[in-house]
Scaffold this motif. Structure first.
Motif, short mmCIF file in Angstrom:
data_model
loop_
_atom_site.label_atom_id
_atom_site.label_comp_id
_atom_site.label_asym_id
_atom_site.label_seq_id
_atom_site.Cartn_x
_atom_site.Cartn_y
_atom_site.Cartn_z
N ARG A 41 48.60 -8.86 45.55
CA ARG A 41 48.89 -7.66 46.31
C ARG A 41 49.35 -8.02 47.73
O ARG A 41 49.00 -9.07 48.26
N ALA A 107 38.79 -0.80 55.63
CA ALA A 107 38.63 -0.41 54.23
C ALA A 107 39.83 -0.86 53.39
O ALA A 107 39.67 -1.23 52.21
N GLU A 110 39.47 -4.57 52.15
CA GLU A 110 38.27 -4.96 51.42
C GLU A 110 38.57 -5.15 49.94
O GLU A 110 39.47 -4.52 49.38
N GLY A 111 37.81 -6.03 49.30
CA GLY A 111 37.91 -6.23 47.86
C GLY A 111 39.13 -6.99 47.40
O GLY A 111 39.50 -6.92 46.21
N LEU A 112 39.77 -7.75 48.27
CA LEU A 112 40.95 -8.53 47.89
C LEU A 112 40.55 -9.90 47.34
O LEU A 112 39.40 -10.33 47.45
N THR A 113 41.53 -10.59 46.77
CA THR A 113 41.30 -11.90 46.15
C THR A 113 42.14 -12.96 46.84
O THR A 113 43.02 -12.64 47.65
N ASP A 116 45.94 -12.47 47.02
CA ASP A 116 46.51 -11.38 47.80
C ASP A 116 46.88 -11.82 49.22
O ASP A 116 46.37 -12.81 49.73
#
Length: 427
Positions: A41, A107, A110-113, A116
């Motif tokens: 992403r 926000a 958040e939650g990326l790898t 990304d």
């Protein structure tokens, strides 16, 4: 070339425009972009007076890349975008809109790898526009801090040291929120020395300063801060990430425009007018009126003795000065108009010397002008209009003087910001 008032004004205005154009994201940003990730992403976030136009430049450079995100800019500094949302908030005094924007940016990352990419677009004004209080503090408290900082006489680097230790967004905290994604920062520098930790208070880089340093600065400048802020600084419970912190990973920080680049562009434009340019420095700081006085002294030496260079020449400097307001308060005017009035008073009507001083973002302090210009007869015209230039300088009312003379430099928001540009033309 015969230097008249009209010719000097034209040259100085064109030189200023050349400096601003050198920092236009629509021209310079694309060449600094990284390769988009294969399969990951792309989240674009940003903060600063140039954030919206920087976002538009990313969209233009990456028409086929799937991306999302949001940026926050100053009220009135928006620019049309297609895929990246643009929010607006208050600067230089923060507001609730900026705090909400900072929360939404955190926000968004958040939650990326590790596959990304977070692209952070940062420019001057980012600190105020993302003023998100640390736990236990309120926005009202940080607004009071910001007012105290602006009136203290502290340098921009010193202000940002304090801001980082009161924030849930600055001082590397955005990079922590984005981990383990790759973070690439594209920056337009507006601070002396181009220190990444000082630009917008360094949301994506380690913080080399400490709570102890922030407390020392508060004491040194005798700042009257809210009790909750003082308690937070004393407690020092949540130190910012420091250089070498593994949570931040490798820092990829790229400058797309800096004060030095703008000064070089101004120098090149000066040569086109037959002027020999001399860049005195890109990070000059200090009290605004005193720096204006110093530049006047150099100009007088060039005019009378040909040192440090003979006329016709152009003396250039960049950086960010300060205006210390005493207990009596002040009138209207930013640091550039105050510096210019200090220069004019020191020149005392010397013939053959003109000057322009302005903020490259188009806004000098909180007024509607970028700066102002002076001519050899500026003081005489001011006195004829019933104004005492020294008294005006004493009450920090330079805007009113230059407005009455018709010598304000009004550009509107330029959508970039590489700090102040001071130019003195010696014919």
């Amino acid at each position: 070339m015969a230097w008249t008032d009209a010719a000097a004004r034209t040259a100085l205005e064109m030189i200023f425009k050349a400096a601003v154009a050198s920092a236009d994201p629509r021209i310079v940003l694309a060449r600094h972009l990284p390769e988009p990730p294969a399969g990951g992403r792309v989240v674009v976030v940003g903060a600063g007076k140039s954030a919206a136009v920087m976002a538009a430049a990313v969209e233009d450079a990456w028409p086929e890349v799937k991306l999302s995100g949001l940026v926050v800019t100053r009220y009135g500094h928006g620019h049309p975008t297609r895929r990246i949302e643009v929010l607006e908030a208050s600067h230089p005094v923060p507001d609730a809109a900026g705090a909400a924007a900072a929360e939404r940016i955190l926000a968004a990352v958040e939650g990326l790898t590790p596959r990304d990419l977070v692209l952070f677009l940062v420019s001057g004004g980012g600190s105020a526009l993302t003023t998100l209080p640390a736990p236990g503090l309120t926005l009202d408290a940080l607004m009071a801090v910001n007012r105290a900082l602006l009136a203290s006489g502290a340098t921009i680097n010193e202000m940002n040291c304090i801001r980082r230790h009161l924030s849930a967004f600055s001082g590397g905290r955005l990079a922590l929120a984005a981990a383990p994604a790759r973070v690439v920062t594209l920056a337009i520098s507006d601070v002396p020395g181009d220190d990444p930790a000082a630009i917008a208070s360094g949301p994506t880089v380690p913080d080399p300063t400490s709570f102890a340093e922030a407390r020392a600065l508060v004491a040194h400048y005798r700042m009257d801060l809210p009790a909750a802020v003082r308690a937070h600084l004393e407690k020092a419970a949540d130190e910012t990430p420091k250089p070498g912190d593994p949570r931040l990973g490798a820092v990829d920080y790229r400058f797309i425009a800096t004060p030095r680049m703008a000064l070089e562009a101004a120098a090149q434009a000066a040569r086109g007018f037959g002027l020999t340019p001399l860049i005195l420095g890109d990070a000059l700081e200090g009290e605004a009126r005193e720096l204006g006085k110093t530049m006047a002294g150099i100009a007088l030496s060039a005019s009378a003795h040909g040192h440090p260079l003979p006329a016709p020449c152009l003396l250039l400097s960049g950086g960010e000065t300060t205006v210390t307001i005493g207990a009596e308060g002040g009138g209207r005017g930013g640091r550039n108009s105050e510096s210019l009035l200090g220069c004019a008073v020191a020149l005392a009507g010397a013939p053959g010397i003109w000057a322009l001083m302005g903020d490259t973002d188009g806004i000098d302090g909180s007024e509607d002008n970028a700066g102002a210009l002076i001519t050899p007869d500026s003081l005489a015209r001011a006195r004829a209009a019933g104004m005492d230039p020294r008294a005006v300088l004493g009450r920090h009312d330079s805007y009113s003087l230059f407005a009455k003379l018709g010598d304000l430099l009004v550009t509107g928001p330029t959508l970039t910001n590489v700090n102040d540009l001071r130019a003195v033309l010696v014919a």
